[in-house]
Design a protein around this motif. Structure first.
Motif, mmCIF file in Angstrom:
data_model
loop_
_atom_site.group_PDB
_atom_site.id
_atom_site.type_symbol
_atom_site.label_atom_id
_atom_site.label_comp_id
_atom_site.label_asym_id
_atom_site.label_seq_id
_atom_site.Cartn_x
_atom_site.Cartn_y
_atom_site.Cartn_z
ATOM 1 N N GLU B 17 0.834 -1.210 0.000
ATOM 2 C CA GLU B 17 0.000 0.000 0.000
ATOM 3 C C GLU B 17 0.869 1.261 0.000
ATOM 4 O OE1 GLU B 17 -2.788 -0.448 3.186
ATOM 5 O OE2 GLU B 17 -3.932 -1.976 2.093
ATOM 6 N N ALA B 20 2.131 1.636 -3.475
ATOM 7 C CA ALA B 20 1.109 2.114 -4.419
ATOM 8 C C ALA B 20 0.922 3.623 -4.304
ATOM 9 C CB ALA B 20 -0.208 1.392 -4.164
ATOM 10 N N ARG B 180 0.531 -7.027 -5.380
ATOM 11 C CA ARG B 180 0.445 -5.601 -5.659
ATOM 12 C C ARG B 180 -0.815 -5.101 -4.978
ATOM 13 N NH1 ARG B 180 -0.200 -2.989 -11.440
ATOM 14 N NH2 ARG B 180 0.835 -1.019 -10.960
ATOM 15 N N GLY B 210 5.488 -1.035 -7.882
ATOM 16 C CA GLY B 210 4.816 -1.381 -6.630
ATOM 17 C C GLY B 210 4.568 -2.867 -6.445
ATOM 18 N N GLU B 211 4.984 -3.679 -7.401
ATOM 19 C CA GLU B 211 4.768 -5.133 -7.301
ATOM 20 C C GLU B 211 5.905 -5.740 -6.481
ATOM 21 O OE1 GLU B 211 4.230 -6.975 -11.094
ATOM 22 O OE2 GLU B 211 3.485 -8.859 -10.228
#
Lengths: 210, 319
Positions: B17, B20, B180, B210-211
């Motif tokens: 999070e 992201a 993700r 972000g993965e």
């Protein structure tokens, strides 16, 4: 979550004000001020160094090596290459040897760190330090703290049965032979070339312990 | 090193999070490669997400009979794991052939896969490098390219992937599991994880921003004789000029993959069909389309000789 949000500190509230002020001057100045502001955002970290708890406020960029040397004034751990190639900065973290130059101090919040200062000192040398003197395991001595921290971590790895590149049979526990010591110490360079005596000194301690 | 925000989440969910919501943020685990590149300002992330406290540090047996290796298992622990030593010795051997004791204690399974090339032109900001600065050119092409790729490279980049571990994982048909924020877990073959450079050498894997890799999964053991032979300029603590990972069976069949010759672990199942005919025919297939340079053409002959020596050993454990 123990995440540290630098925007919450009083110092950063002040810096944020500076950014806002600078933004009215020019975008380039504002960017420069913001960069300086972020740099100053200190993160708290407590390291247990040689048995003593040390609370620090660190720029998160501070390597563990710089925290030890520049903040705690423990100059035994050496900055040789600062890129993980020479091993002069080797310390024990939670009992395992690592390159202190390639890790951030804040990543080790709450962890135990042993440096050469915690291993022995004049008048009460660790047996490995005594063996380095007896075997003449150095010339200039710059790599020696890293060699000794690395060797202690390495001998512990052998005791725990960690294999190495030269361990012939992965199903059998390794022994501290000269071949194993040389391979396992390959992350510690000695530009004086004292390797033969370093291997002998480490071998002395391995024999005593086995 | 450029300033960055430091985050230390406690769970995988928090980590993805934060990622992201923070464009350009990087996850840091061992940090042995990323922090070095940040010192040189080759990597300049605005934020670091320290994932060392989110778990993912266990090795567990899978219902299928394989192993699920947490992303944060350290290289030294993975190499020493009794199950890996017994059933996947080529993986232990590959790990032990890489780096130093200090680095293996810190470097992680996922970080090892995602480490970046050690091409000296990539590391030198005074040189042109399409991987570091897209569109700036490649100083390695026409430069001193002794250590560079002979196959799978492009006119824009001839860097090699430096990992030994990745070569063994490719050989063993391992897969990675990723997560993700807001998306389902996905599974990617190690074979598909790394991209070839083509005209975008700055894009190295198929991972999305972000993965996060959370695990590497090994299928059930293949059996056979497993070897990892690495040829390098020093006896220890050096990257591969050529490395050969192989699993060989009594009937003469098997599989093999190469390190040190390409932008990713290099394997072709079609080449393995030629193994019974010998190293030459097998490598003729694997090196199809090879484009060696003046300085690194020796890698073709070296790989053939290493593979031939492996095939000539009737039994026992190779190194």
């Amino acid at each position: 979550m123990s995440s540290i949000d630098p925007t919450l500190s009083r110092r950063d509230m002040m810096k944020a004000g500076m950014v806002a002020a600078a933004a009215s001057v020019s975008p380039a100045d504002a960017a420069a001020v913001e960069r300086a502001a972020t740099a100053a955002a200190a993160v708290p970290a407590t390291l247990v160094v040689n048995g003593e708890s040390r609370a620090l406020e660190l720029d998160p960029r501070t390597s563990l090596l710089d925290a030890l040397r520049e903040h705690l004034h423990l100059y035994g751990s050496k900055k040789g290459c600062d890129h993980g190639q020479c091993g002069a900065c080797t310390v024990l973290v939670e009992g395992r040897r690592i390159n202190a130059c390639l890790t951030l101090a804040v990543m080790h919040d709450g962890q135990r760190v042993i440096t050469i200062e915690g291993i022995g000192e004049p008048g009460r040398l660790h047996p490995l330090q005594a063996a380095f003197i007896r075997r003449d395991g150095f010339q200039c001595g710059y790599c020696t703290p890293g060699q000794i921290c690395s060797a202690l971590g390495m001998l512990d790895e052998i005791r725990q049965g960690f294999p190495s590149h030269v361990t012939a049979d992965l199903s059998v526990g390794p022994e501290a032979t000269d071949l194993e010591i040389r391979e396992r110490m390959s992350g510690n360079l000695c530009r004086c070339g004292a390797y033969p005596n370093i291997v002998e000194a480490i071998g002395d301690l391995a024999e005593v312990r086995s | 090193m450029r300033p960055f925000r430091y985050h230390r989440p406690d769970t995988v969910q928090e980590a993805v999070e934060i990622a992201a919501g923070t464009p350009g943020a990087r996850f840091v685990a061992g940090g042995t490669n990323l922090l070095d590149l940040m010192k040189l300002e080759i990597e300049t992330p605005p934020a670091l997400i320290d994932i060392n406290r989110i778990g993912l540090d266990q090795i567990a047996e899978t219902p299928e009979g394989g192993l699920r290796i947490g992303a944060l298992v350290r290289n030294s622990d993975l190499a020493a794991d009794a199950r890996v030593r017994e059933h996947y010795p080529v993986l232990s051997r590959a790990l032990l052939a890489g780096a130093s004791g200090q680095l293996r204690n810190r470097a992680t399974t996922a970080g090892n896969l995602l480490q970046r090339t050690r091409c000296p032109y990539f590391y030198d900001p005074a040189q042109s490098c399409n991987k570091r600065v897209p569109g700036s050119g490649c100083a390695a092409i026409g430069g001193f390219a002794r250590g560079h790729a002979v196959v799978g490279a492009s006119e824009d980049c001839i860097a090699t992937h430096p990992s030994d571990m990745a070569v063994a994982l490719r050989l063993l048909d391992a897969v990675v599991e990723t997560v993700r924020a807001g998306e389902r877990r996905r599974v990617v073959k190690v074979a598909d994880l790394h991209r070839l450079p083509r005209d975008r050498p700055d894009l190295e894997t198929i991972l999305e921003p972000g993965e996060l890799i959370i695990a590497v999964v090994l299928p059930p053991p293949t059996g056979g004789r497993q070897v990892y032979v690495k040829v390098r300029d020093r006896a220890s603590y050096a990257f591969a000029l050529v490395a050969v990972a192989a699993v060989l069976h009594r009937d003469g069949g098997g599989r093999f993959a190469l390190g040190g010759v390409a932008p990713k672990p290099w394997r072709d199942e079609a080449a393995e069909a030629e193994l019974r005919r010998g190293a030459g025919p097998a490598l003729a297939v694997l090196f199809g389309g090879a484009r060696p340079r003046h300085d690194n053409a020796f890698k073709l002959a070296l790989a053939e000789r290493v593979l031939a020596s492996i095939l000539s050993q009737p039994s026992g454990v190779g190194r």
